[in-house]
Write a protein that holds these residues in place. Structure first.
Motif, PDB file in Angstrom:
ATOM      1  N   LYS A   2      46.620  22.272  16.510  1.00 15.78           N
ATOM      2  CA  LYS A   2      46.152  21.657  15.277  1.00 15.78           C
ATOM      3  C   LYS A   2      46.501  22.528  14.077  1.00 15.78           C
ATOM      4  N   GLN A   3      46.528  21.905  12.906  1.00 15.98           N
ATOM      5  CA  GLN A   3      46.729  22.644  11.672  1.00 15.98           C
ATOM      6  C   GLN A   3      45.472  22.541  10.815  1.00 15.98           C
ATOM      7  N   THR A  81      46.436  28.408   2.405  1.00 15.57           N
ATOM      8  CA  THR A  81      47.288  28.708   3.548  1.00 15.57           C
ATOM      9  C   THR A  81      47.076  27.617   4.589  1.00 15.57           C
ATOM     10  N   VAL A  82      48.162  27.145   5.162  1.00 12.20           N
ATOM     11  CA  VAL A  82      48.088  26.219   6.287  1.00 12.20           C
ATOM     12  C   VAL A  82      48.358  27.056   7.531  1.00 12.20           C
ATOM     13  N   ILE A  83      47.446  26.927   8.509  1.00 13.96           N
ATOM     14  CA  ILE A  83      47.585  27.685   9.747  1.00 13.96           C
ATOM     15  C   ILE A  83      47.625  26.750  10.947  1.00 13.96           C
ATOM     16  N   LYS A  84      48.115  27.280  12.073  1.00 18.21           N
ATOM     17  CA  LYS A  84      48.038  26.598  13.368  1.00 18.21           C
ATOM     18  C   LYS A  84      46.947  27.304  14.157  1.00 18.21           C
ATOM     19  N   ALA A  85      46.059  26.538  14.747  1.00 20.64           N
ATOM     20  CA  ALA A  85      44.996  27.112  15.569  1.00 20.64           C
ATOM     21  C   ALA A  85      44.637  26.110  16.656  1.00 20.64           C
ATOM     22  N   SER A  90      38.732  28.947  16.153  1.00 18.64           N
ATOM     23  CA  SER A  90      39.824  29.876  15.865  1.00 18.64           C
ATOM     24  C   SER A  90      40.179  29.854  14.377  1.00 18.64           C
ATOM     25  N   ALA A  91      40.208  28.657  13.794  1.00 21.44           N
ATOM     26  CA  ALA A  91      40.491  28.540  12.359  1.00 21.44           C
ATOM     27  C   ALA A  91      39.409  29.239  11.539  1.00 21.44           C
ATOM     28  N   LEU A  92      38.165  29.110  11.968  1.00 22.14           N
ATOM     29  CA  LEU A  92      37.066  29.768  11.258  1.00 22.14           C
ATOM     30  C   LEU A  92      37.167  31.286  11.359  1.00 22.14           C
ATOM     31  N   GLU A  93      37.643  31.796  12.487  1.00 24.71           N
ATOM     32  CA  GLU A  93      37.820  33.242  12.611  1.00 24.71           C
ATOM     33  C   GLU A  93      38.883  33.740  11.634  1.00 24.71           C
ATOM     34  N   TRP A  94      40.006  33.009  11.512  1.00 25.85           N
ATOM     35  CA  TRP A  94      41.014  33.382  10.524  1.00 25.85           C
ATOM     36  C   TRP A  94      40.428  33.325   9.112  1.00 25.85           C
ATOM     37  N   SER A  95      39.609  32.315   8.843  1.00 22.04           N
ATOM     38  CA  SER A  95      39.032  32.186   7.495  1.00 22.04           C
ATOM     39  C   SER A  95      38.019  33.296   7.217  1.00 22.04           C
ATOM     40  N   ARG A  96      37.286  33.744   8.235  1.00 19.05           N
ATOM     41  CA  ARG A  96      36.363  34.882   8.040  1.00 19.05           C
ATOM     42  C   ARG A  96      37.131  36.121   7.611  1.00 19.05           C
ATOM     43  N   LYS A  97      38.249  36.346   8.277  1.00 20.02           N
ATOM     44  CA  LYS A  97      39.075  37.508   7.927  1.00 20.02           C
ATOM     45  C   LYS A  97      39.628  37.378   6.511  1.00 20.02           C
ATOM     46  N   LEU A  98      40.046  36.170   6.134  1.00 17.84           N
ATOM     47  CA  LEU A  98      40.571  35.959   4.788  1.00 17.84           C
ATOM     48  C   LEU A  98      39.471  36.118   3.744  1.00 17.84           C
ATOM     49  N   ALA A  99      38.270  35.618   4.035  1.00 18.79           N
ATOM     50  CA  ALA A  99      37.151  35.760   3.099  1.00 18.79           C
ATOM     51  C   ALA A  99      36.815  37.236   2.877  1.00 18.79           C
ATOM     52  N   ARG A 100      36.877  38.026   3.946  1.00 20.36           N
ATOM     53  CA  ARG A 100      36.647  39.469   3.802  1.00 20.36           C
ATOM     54  C   ARG A 100      37.729  40.105   2.943  1.00 20.36           C
ATOM     55  N   ALA A 101      38.974  39.697   3.146  1.00 14.42           N
ATOM     56  CA  ALA A 101      40.092  40.281   2.407  1.00 14.42           C
ATOM     57  C   ALA A 101      40.050  39.908   0.929  1.00 14.42           C
ATOM     58  N   THR A 102      39.756  38.655   0.636  1.00 11.80           N
ATOM     59  CA  THR A 102      39.793  38.179  -0.750  1.00 11.80           C
ATOM     60  C   THR A 102      38.481  38.386  -1.489  1.00 11.80           C
ATOM     61  N   THR A 103      37.401  38.510  -0.745  1.00 11.23           N
ATOM     62  CA  THR A 103      36.024  38.525  -1.272  1.00 11.23           C
ATOM     63  C   THR A 103      35.697  37.214  -1.984  1.00 11.23           C
ATOM     64  N   LEU A 104      36.367  36.130  -1.592  1.00 13.80           N
ATOM     65  CA  LEU A 104      36.170  34.817  -2.211  1.00 13.80           C
ATOM     66  C   LEU A 104      35.826  33.786  -1.138  1.00 13.80           C
ATOM     67  N   PRO A 105      35.205  32.667  -1.547  1.00 16.09           N
ATOM     68  CA  PRO A 105      34.912  31.597  -0.588  1.00 16.09           C
ATOM     69  C   PRO A 105      36.191  30.936  -0.082  1.00 16.09           C
ATOM     70  N   ILE A 106      36.176  30.565   1.186  1.00 22.15           N
ATOM     71  CA  ILE A 106      37.308  29.896   1.820  1.00 22.15           C
ATOM     72  C   ILE A 106      36.808  28.577   2.401  1.00 22.15           C
ATOM     73  N   GLU A 107      37.428  27.478   2.020  1.00 20.81           N
ATOM     74  CA  GLU A 107      37.108  26.177   2.609  1.00 20.81           C
ATOM     75  C   GLU A 107      38.106  25.902   3.723  1.00 20.81           C
ATOM     76  N   VAL A 108      37.613  25.496   4.878  1.00 21.09           N
ATOM     77  CA  VAL A 108      38.457  25.210   6.034  1.00 21.09           C
ATOM     78  C   VAL A 108      38.403  23.706   6.304  1.00 21.09           C
ATOM     79  N   ARG A 109      39.570  23.085   6.364  1.00 17.16           N
ATOM     80  CA  ARG A 109      39.626  21.652   6.660  1.00 17.16           C
ATOM     81  C   ARG A 109      40.736  21.366   7.652  1.00 17.16           C
ATOM     82  N   PRO A 110      40.415  20.577   8.690  1.00 19.65           N
ATOM     83  CA  PRO A 110      41.482  20.192   9.615  1.00 19.65           C
ATOM     84  C   PRO A 110      42.434  19.217   8.913  1.00 19.65           C
ATOM     85  N   MET A 111      43.691  19.326   9.248  1.00 14.95           N
ATOM     86  CA  MET A 111      44.687  18.426   8.688  1.00 14.95           C
ATOM     87  C   MET A 111      44.920  17.292   9.677  1.00 14.95           C
ATOM     88  N   ARG A 112      45.178  16.131   9.142  1.00 15.85           N
ATOM     89  CA  ARG A 112      45.478  14.995   9.997  1.00 15.85           C
ATOM     90  C   ARG A 112      46.859  15.160  10.614  1.00 15.85           C
TER      91      ARG A 112
END
Length: 117
Positions: A2-3, A81-85, A90-112
């Protein structure tokens, strides 16, 4: 696989001081390298300020063009960023890491899924 779209929300206004922004960008680059090494990276893009946006809509058959973002707010999407997970966890784990790096909120949405030809 999935993306997922990871949208980075940043506050309007001036960027952080160079010493703060430099540290954030180093952490984001480390995250990008980890994402690529794992084969999860698809596409990344950064956006100009929300004030540079133009909105196009059709109303009563007429096309209206207005300056500025679609929605007024104190935060807007600054990049994505569009990711494959394999799954949302798994997508949420990548977003946790990105939120830590950016110190900003990250919205995660599955793509159709896009049908293949």
């Amino acid at each position: 696989m999935k993306q997922y779209l990871l949208s980075v929300y940043q506050p309007d206004g001036d960027p952080p001081a160079p010493e703060v922004l430099g540290a954030v960008m180093r952490d984001v680059e480390a995250w990008n390298q980890e994402l690529r090494a794992a084969g999860a990276w698809v596409f990344t893009g950064g956006l100009h300020l929300a004030s540079t946006a133009t909105v196009v809509r059709v109303q009563d058959g007429d096309t209206l063009i207005t300056d500025g973002p679609y929605a007024e707010g104190k935060e807007h999407i600054g990049g994505f960023t569009v990711i494959k997970a394999p799954d949302l966890d798994s997508a949420l784990e990548w977003s946790r890491k990105l939120a830590r790096a950016t110190t900003l909120p990250i919205e995660v949405r599955p793509m159709r899924a896009v049908p293949e030809d």
